[in-house]
Design a protein around this motif. Structure first.
Motif, PDB file in Angstrom:
ATOM      1  N   UNK A 242       0.830  -1.202   0.000  1.00 21.95           N
ATOM      2  CA  UNK A 242       0.000   0.000   0.000  1.00 21.95           C
ATOM      3  C   UNK A 242       0.871   1.260   0.000  1.00 21.95           C
ATOM      4  N   UNK A 243       1.944   1.248   0.790  1.00 23.38           N
ATOM      5  CA  UNK A 243       2.862   2.390   0.816  1.00 23.38           C
ATOM      6  C   UNK A 243       3.370   2.710  -0.579  1.00 23.38           C
ATOM      7  N   UNK A 244       3.867   1.699  -1.287  1.00 28.57           N
ATOM      8  CA  UNK A 244       4.428   1.929  -2.623  1.00 28.57           C
ATOM      9  C   UNK A 244       3.355   2.346  -3.619  1.00 28.57           C
ATOM     10  N   UNK A 245       2.168   1.769  -3.496  1.00 28.04           N
ATOM     11  CA  UNK A 245       1.087   2.136  -4.421  1.00 28.04           C
ATOM     12  C   UNK A 245       0.720   3.609  -4.279  1.00 28.04           C
ATOM     13  N   UNK A 246       0.568   4.082  -3.048  1.00 24.83           N
ATOM     14  CA  UNK A 246       0.208   5.483  -2.823  1.00 24.83           C
ATOM     15  C   UNK A 246       1.351   6.401  -3.246  1.00 24.83           C
ATOM     16  N   UNK A 247       2.576   6.079  -2.844  1.00 26.98           N
ATOM     17  CA  UNK A 247       3.721   6.917  -3.198  1.00 26.98           C
ATOM     18  C   UNK A 247       3.938   6.958  -4.707  1.00 26.98           C
ATOM     19  N   UNK A 248       3.791   5.809  -5.363  1.00 22.64           N
ATOM     20  CA  UNK A 248       4.010   5.769  -6.813  1.00 22.64           C
ATOM     21  C   UNK A 248       2.980   6.606  -7.558  1.00 22.64           C
ATOM     22  N   UNK A 249       1.712   6.494  -7.156  1.00 20.22           N
ATOM     23  CA  UNK A 249       0.665   7.205  -7.896  1.00 20.22           C
ATOM     24  C   UNK A 249       0.761   8.708  -7.699  1.00 20.22           C
ATOM     25  N   UNK A 250       1.177   9.140  -6.506  1.00 18.83           N
ATOM     26  CA  UNK A 250       1.195  10.573  -6.206  1.00 18.83           C
ATOM     27  C   UNK A 250       2.567  11.181  -6.487  1.00 18.83           C
ATOM     28  N   UNK A 251       3.605  10.682  -5.832  1.00 20.84           N
ATOM     29  CA  UNK A 251       4.925  11.300  -5.956  1.00 20.84           C
ATOM     30  C   UNK A 251       5.623  10.910  -7.256  1.00 20.84           C
ATOM     31  N   UNK A 252       5.718   9.608  -7.521  1.00 21.72           N
ATOM     32  CA  UNK A 252       6.399   9.171  -8.741  1.00 21.72           C
ATOM     33  C   UNK A 252       5.640   9.615  -9.983  1.00 21.72           C
ATOM     34  N   UNK A 253       4.310   9.502  -9.950  1.00 23.34           N
ATOM     35  CA  UNK A 253       3.525   9.930 -11.100  1.00 23.34           C
ATOM     36  C   UNK A 253       3.682  11.404 -11.393  1.00 23.34           C
ATOM     37  N   UNK A 254       3.700  12.223 -10.344  1.00 19.66           N
ATOM     38  CA  UNK A 254       3.909  13.661 -10.534  1.00 19.66           C
ATOM     39  C   UNK A 254       5.286  13.930 -11.141  1.00 19.66           C
ATOM     40  N   UNK A 255       6.299  13.232 -10.650  1.00 25.62           N
ATOM     41  CA  UNK A 255       7.642  13.410 -11.211  1.00 25.62           C
ATOM     42  C   UNK A 255       7.702  12.987 -12.671  1.00 25.62           C
ATOM     43  N   UNK A 256       7.214  11.796 -12.985  1.00 25.81           N
ATOM     44  CA  UNK A 256       7.338  11.297 -14.357  1.00 25.81           C
ATOM     45  C   UNK A 256       6.602  12.198 -15.353  1.00 25.81           C
ATOM     46  N   UNK A 257       5.392  12.623 -15.003  1.00 21.92           N
ATOM     47  CA  UNK A 257       4.645  13.491 -15.915  1.00 21.92           C
ATOM     48  C   UNK A 257       5.299  14.860 -16.034  1.00 21.92           C
ATOM     49  N   UNK A 258       5.815  15.387 -14.925  1.00 25.56           N
ATOM     50  CA  UNK A 258       6.471  16.695 -14.971  1.00 25.56           C
ATOM     51  C   UNK A 258       7.756  16.631 -15.782  1.00 25.56           C
ATOM     52  N   UNK A 259       8.503  15.552 -15.639  1.00 21.47           N
ATOM     53  CA  UNK A 259       9.722  15.392 -16.432  1.00 21.47           C
ATOM     54  C   UNK A 259       9.402  15.386 -17.924  1.00 21.47           C
ATOM     55  N   UNK A 260       8.351  14.644 -18.300  1.00 26.21           N
ATOM     56  CA  UNK A 260       7.953  14.602 -19.707  1.00 26.21           C
ATOM     57  C   UNK A 260       7.478  15.971 -20.182  1.00 26.21           C
TER      58      UNK A 260
END
Length: 249
Positions: A105-123
């Motif tokens: 659950x920790x990784x799912x929440x962190x990935x969707x919010x933090x990692x997703x924001x980073x990946x989309x912003x980088x693109x």
């Protein structure tokens, strides 16, 4: 905003859907993204007929780098530029005591919010810095929890703290490319399909808290999106005035 293109993540429901319809009303072309195509198509159908042609569903999983790259390549191929990214998508989990939070659950929440924001912003950075005219705007969906957390919300709170850090870094790093980045922290929005549940307070009590209509969030995002290049709202908190935030706990 005619001729301007926006990408909204998590556009198949809730705040993402509402903001997509608001931007369409302002003349934006809006790329609706999320994991499932059907809710995105439903968002497009909710727009008035005259606006529906500017709503484009492009499904993607924002936690997967290759999927994000494919999404933004599709935006570039179809529209040639990107003027606005609204990082809105988020997976959440029930309020859970820290000692009971599972790693999955920790990784799912962190990935969707933090990692997703980073990946989309980088693109988005890669597109915005090379397009002509150069630049654009990123709006991140934060949360009051990034400043004042709720009990038993460690994964969500940590992820939204990460978003606040991403917002500041993106704002700073974007200067050289004429890219602005701001954040909207959103308080309790009135649920569309169920009663507002009681929420655990810091003193251990349960309280049904005040809520606000989602239109106030939409109006704020529209105002941020409409700012001229070189002007930014760095951070804004939109919440019911009586919501326990100031002095929470």
């Amino acid at each position: 905003m005619a001729g301007r293109t926006a990408v909204i993540t998590g556009a198949g429901s809730g705040i993402g859907r509402a903001c997509a319809l608001g931007l369409l009303a302002d003349g934006w072309t809006v790329v609706l993204t999320g994991r499932r195509e059907q809710p995105l198509e439903e968002t497009a159908r909710l727009a008035p007929a005259a606006e529906r042609g500017r709503a484009v569903a492009l499904p993607a999983d924002i936690t997967v780098p290759a999927s994000v790259d494919e999404l933004f390549a599709g935006v570039a191929d179809r529209f040639g530029r990107l003027d606005l990214l609204f990082n809105n998508a988020a997976d959440t989990m029930p309020y859970t005591r820290t000692e009971n939070v599972g790693a999955e659950d920790w990784h799912r929440v962190m990935d969707s919010i933090a990692t997703g924001t980073f990946l989309c912003s980088r693109a988005a950075f890669r597109m915005m810095k090379d397009q002509s005219p150069r630049g654009g705007r990123i709006i991140n969906n934060g949360a009051p929890s990034a400043q004042v957390p709720r009990p038993d919300s460690i994964a969500f709170t940590a992820a939204k703290h990460a978003v606040a850090g991403l917002t500041r870094s993106l704002s700073l790093d974007g200067r050289r490319y004429d890219i602005s980045c701001g954040q909207i922290d959103i308080g309790n929005v009135t649920p569309a399909d169920r009663p507002q549940p009681a929420v655990l307070q810091a003193d251990g009590s349960l309280r049904v808290e005040p809520t606000m209509d989602v239109r106030h969030v939409v109006d704020t995002v529209r105002a941020m999106a409409a700012l001229p290049a070189g002007v930014n709202i760095q951070s804004v908190l939109v919440m019911p005035a009586a919501m326990p935030y100031v002095g929470r706990g």
